[in-house]
Design a protein around this motif. Sequence first.
Motif, PDB file in Angstrom:
ATOM      1  N   ALA A  24       1.271  -1.384   0.317  1.00  0.00           N
ATOM      2  CA  ALA A  24      -0.321   0.017  -0.181  1.00  0.00           C
ATOM      3  C   ALA A  24       1.352   1.198  -0.068  1.00  0.00           C
ATOM      4  O   ALA A  24       1.729   1.582   0.917  1.00  0.00           O
ATOM      5  CB  ALA A  24      -1.126  -0.078   1.294  1.00  0.00           C
ATOM      6  N   ILE A  25       0.956   1.835  -1.061  1.00  0.00           N
ATOM      7  CA  ILE A  25       1.458   3.188  -0.719  1.00  0.00           C
ATOM      8  C   ILE A  25       1.012   4.194  -0.286  1.00  0.00           C
ATOM      9  O   ILE A  25      -0.069   5.066  -0.558  1.00  0.00           O
ATOM     10  CB  ILE A  25       2.049   3.767  -2.476  1.00  0.00           C
ATOM     11  CG1 ILE A  25       2.501   2.363  -3.507  1.00  0.00           C
ATOM     12  CG2 ILE A  25       2.553   4.914  -2.570  1.00  0.00           C
ATOM     13  CD1 ILE A  25       2.762   2.845  -5.004  1.00  0.00           C
ATOM     14  N   GLU A  26       1.844   4.771   0.626  1.00  0.00           N
ATOM     15  CA  GLU A  26       1.666   6.113   1.104  1.00  0.00           C
ATOM     16  C   GLU A  26       2.233   7.658   0.120  1.00  0.00           C
ATOM     17  O   GLU A  26       3.483   7.072   0.317  1.00  0.00           O
ATOM     18  CB  GLU A  26       1.722   6.256   2.924  1.00  0.00           C
ATOM     19  CG  GLU A  26       1.216   7.941   3.243  1.00  0.00           C
ATOM     20  CD  GLU A  26       1.066   8.168   4.218  1.00  0.00           C
ATOM     21  OE1 GLU A  26       1.346   7.158   4.978  1.00  0.00           O
ATOM     22  OE2 GLU A  26       1.211   9.024   5.606  1.00  0.00           O
ATOM     23  N   PHE A  27       1.674   8.245  -0.428  1.00  0.00           N
ATOM     24  CA  PHE A  27       2.435   9.868  -0.854  1.00  0.00           C
ATOM     25  C   PHE A  27       2.247  10.336   0.573  1.00  0.00           C
ATOM     26  O   PHE A  27       1.183  11.215   0.510  1.00  0.00           O
ATOM     27  CB  PHE A  27       1.517   9.615  -2.250  1.00  0.00           C
ATOM     28  CG  PHE A  27       1.024   8.515  -3.725  1.00  0.00           C
ATOM     29  CD1 PHE A  27       1.880   8.029  -4.312  1.00  0.00           C
ATOM     30  CD2 PHE A  27       0.274   8.271  -3.358  1.00  0.00           C
ATOM     31  CE1 PHE A  27       2.208   7.874  -5.000  1.00  0.00           C
ATOM     32  CE2 PHE A  27      -0.504   7.558  -4.690  1.00  0.00           C
ATOM     33  CZ  PHE A  27       1.487   6.987  -5.143  1.00  0.00           C
ATOM     34  N   GLY A  28       3.758  11.330   0.391  1.00  0.00           N
ATOM     35  CA  GLY A  28       3.188  12.121   1.024  1.00  0.00           C
ATOM     36  C   GLY A  28       4.226  13.177   0.735  1.00  0.00           C
ATOM     37  O   GLY A  28       5.336  13.328  -0.480  1.00  0.00           O
ATOM     38  N   GLY A  29       5.456  14.166   1.805  1.00  0.00           N
ATOM     39  CA  GLY A  29       6.149  15.020   0.890  1.00  0.00           C
ATOM     40  C   GLY A  29       5.557  16.416   1.137  1.00  0.00           C
ATOM     41  O   GLY A  29       3.928  16.118   0.120  1.00  0.00           O
ATOM     42  N   ALA A  30       6.048  17.532   0.204  1.00  0.00           N
ATOM     43  CA  ALA A  30       5.527  18.722   0.427  1.00  0.00           C
ATOM     44  C   ALA A  30       4.534  18.916  -1.061  1.00  0.00           C
ATOM     45  O   ALA A  30       3.584  19.809  -0.787  1.00  0.00           O
ATOM     46  CB  ALA A  30       6.902  20.072   0.094  1.00  0.00           C
ATOM     47  N   ALA A  31       5.239  18.601  -1.842  1.00  0.00           N
ATOM     48  CA  ALA A  31       4.360  18.799  -3.032  1.00  0.00           C
ATOM     49  C   ALA A  31       3.190  17.464  -3.151  1.00  0.00           C
ATOM     50  O   ALA A  31       2.772  17.798  -3.624  1.00  0.00           O
ATOM     51  CB  ALA A  31       5.001  18.239  -4.068  1.00  0.00           C
ATOM     52  N   ILE A  32       2.863  16.744  -2.311  1.00  0.00           N
ATOM     53  CA  ILE A  32       1.742  16.304  -2.163  1.00  0.00           C
ATOM     54  C   ILE A  32       0.447  16.731  -1.167  1.00  0.00           C
ATOM     55  O   ILE A  32      -0.348  17.034  -1.608  1.00  0.00           O
ATOM     56  CB  ILE A  32       2.277  14.488  -1.412  1.00  0.00           C
ATOM     57  CG1 ILE A  32       3.094  13.894  -2.015  1.00  0.00           C
ATOM     58  CG2 ILE A  32       0.672  14.182  -1.640  1.00  0.00           C
ATOM     59  CD1 ILE A  32       2.702  13.792  -3.897  1.00  0.00           C
ATOM     60  N   ARG A  33       1.384  17.756  -0.318  1.00  0.00           N
ATOM     61  CA  ARG A  33       0.446  18.279   0.377  1.00  0.00           C
ATOM     62  C   ARG A  33       0.048  19.164  -0.273  1.00  0.00           C
ATOM     63  O   ARG A  33      -0.966  20.542  -0.427  1.00  0.00           O
ATOM     64  CB  ARG A  33       1.094  18.810   1.504  1.00  0.00           C
ATOM     65  CG  ARG A  33       1.736  17.880   2.497  1.00  0.00           C
ATOM     66  CD  ARG A  33       1.218  17.858   3.955  1.00  0.00           C
ATOM     67  NE  ARG A  33      -0.134  17.030   4.144  1.00  0.00           N
ATOM     68  CZ  ARG A  33      -0.715  15.801   3.593  1.00  0.00           C
ATOM     69  NH1 ARG A  33       0.263  14.722   3.922  1.00  0.00           N
ATOM     70  NH2 ARG A  33      -1.861  15.320   3.198  1.00  0.00           N
ATOM     71  N   ALA A  34       0.660  19.820  -1.305  1.00  0.00           N
ATOM     72  CA  ALA A  34       0.458  21.253  -2.388  1.00  0.00           C
ATOM     73  C   ALA A  34      -0.920  20.817  -2.841  1.00  0.00           C
ATOM     74  O   ALA A  34      -1.305  21.768  -3.831  1.00  0.00           O
ATOM     75  CB  ALA A  34       1.475  21.787  -2.433  1.00  0.00           C
TER      76      ALA A  34
END
Lengths: 212, 468
Positions: free
Chosen positions: B202-212
């Motif tokens: 299961a992939i969690e996408f994170g980081g500033a570009a995802i939050r944006a």
Amino acid sequence: MKAFTTLNGLVCPLDRANVDTDAIIPKQFLKSIKRSGFGPFLFDEWRYKDVGEPGMDCTNRPLKKDFVLNQPRYKGAQVLLARDNFGCGSSREHAPWAIEDCGFCVIIAPSFADIFFSNCYKNGILPIVASAAIVDQLFRECAAQKGYKLRVDLETQTVRNPAGEWFTFDITPHRKHCLMNGLDEIGLTLQHANEIKAFEKKHKAAQPWLFN
Amino acid sequence: MAGKTLYDKLWESHVVREESDGTCLIYIDRHLMHEVTSPQAFEGLRLAQRKAWRKDSIVANPDHNTPTNNWDGGIKDPISRLQVETLDANIKDFGALVYFPFKHANQGIIHVIGPENGTTLPGMTVVCGDSHTSTHGAFGALAHGIGTSEVEHVLATQTLIAKRSKRMLIKVDGKVGAGVTAKDIALAIIGKIGTAGGTGYAIEFGGAAIRALSMEGRMTLCNMAIEGGARAGLVAPDAKTVAYLKGRQYAPKGADWDKAVAYWKTLVSDRNAKFDTVIEMDAAKIEPQVTWGTSPEQVLSVGAKVPNPAKEKDAVKRGSIERALAYMGLKADTPINQIQIDKVFIGSCTNSRIEDLRAAAAVAKGKRKAANVKLVLVVPGSGQVKRQAEAEGLDKIFTAAGFEWREPGCSMCLAMNADRLAAGERCASTSNRNFEGRQGAGGRTHLVSPEMAAAAAIAGHFVDIRSF
Ligand code: SF4
């Protein structure tokens, strides 16, 4: 569901990686509201020169002679030998239905797509993950030997080639049990109906908004 | 002690029972359905004389087979019509919380209507007999596709037999450049990890570009998680998620709302959570993407050239490049931006939400499609999206540019209805799969963002949206 225990089956090699479920059974066959009758349309675009439509009689359709399923030496094959990431793409269960209807009950590949992999078990097909090196060897042997068969034994979780060499494969005890006995999973799960109800009650108390 | 990932929290809060080998019964909160993968499941229930366990978990509507024009003419293909009518009959017999029959004002692609009606919520388990169920992970819901036997299992028991996935974190930090969208991030990720890179995860996408990313963008990204092999994609819920859901028809109300929001805030991976695999990417390096082959991993930046199989040492890979180029009718080393197209499809559960249509309209405004482009289909994801787009005048912009404005549905994403490519036709498509024959037997698909699709329609070939 049919039970599966052992098999000594003719092997058909499909030497392509990333075979997707659209290729296994093209979308026009998804219009059916039935579970059976998909076998003649398995790999339709690779197998026939014309475009298949549901309900068509396939006996006189023009064949692409080079495609493995059309080669006389693989007629009646029950073991499909495949490459990496077999069954990727859409979740359509029509893919294993078509494979099963065509007479296959074992697929051996270095890796499978997740949804396809679990769909296989629900339809009496045993998907076997073998190392890339073993799969390479099986492809070579299959090409070299006409009538090449593999002996698959679910009880001991082994696959044997005609030379008597063998390898073992993994399967969860639950899946093994269901496959060996041809069991309906819904019936098994409903034996735990009280546990499901108890969970549901707790869940509803914690997050009432999930229940309308 | 290591903390928990978002996936762990979602999983653990839904385990009904666990076998000694780790096989679990997982409780399912939301069951989405469409006409293609459900008839055999209902048939199975009938044969076994079983009932639906919880009909208020069901949200359904036909989308794959429904036409996108001339609705008054009904569904012409009798086999398609039977499938749609079978869903009508099954829902009538078994019940549902939400059902939008063909031609209902809110009908649309199931993965678009679930979120827009507030029937997809953070913390839920969501399933559908459809691989792009991963879309709903954008809300911090554990959402994945299932097969028809599993549809029947969920209908009958409200549970799914499953094993815990491995956890992957894909962290996209930094900021994307102008013209780079969630679709480009998704394609760039698949280009990096491959179509089997996420298998078992299961992939969690994170980081500033995802939050944006907006909620629409997060849905586009999670939608494509399955093309990277992962059954589920996840983005942790945040203020944007809450703002999106507030006031939607089936979202919680009153005191429940406050309680729900407080709970949703806990749905994040703990700081010390352990992932099995972590992949880091720099958003600033991602360029607009175009697929050139017959698998989503066969993707490149728009400024690149189609690969040359002679340069590939691995025989299996070389074979698949050669086969893809032959199918796609492309010569090695052709610059991507010189590839001419015949048709354009703007739609699908990947890119048919209002934000996608706005982006495409902004490109098309005041321009005309190129003479060599035979058809540009713009297919909104739902009735609600369609009304919103029309209220903003987007339909007028499209039709003035020579694009066709259609009724909602899956349409040419998989060409089960009349919208399809003829053999040999080349299409710039905002959908998610470029497999052989996906958009019509012999059809050639290049996956791109809505902006890039609209720009290709105007130019007649692929162009870099940043210099368009
Ligand atoms: S739009 Fe395409 S990918 Fe999405 S649900 Fe419909 S057919 Fe499947």
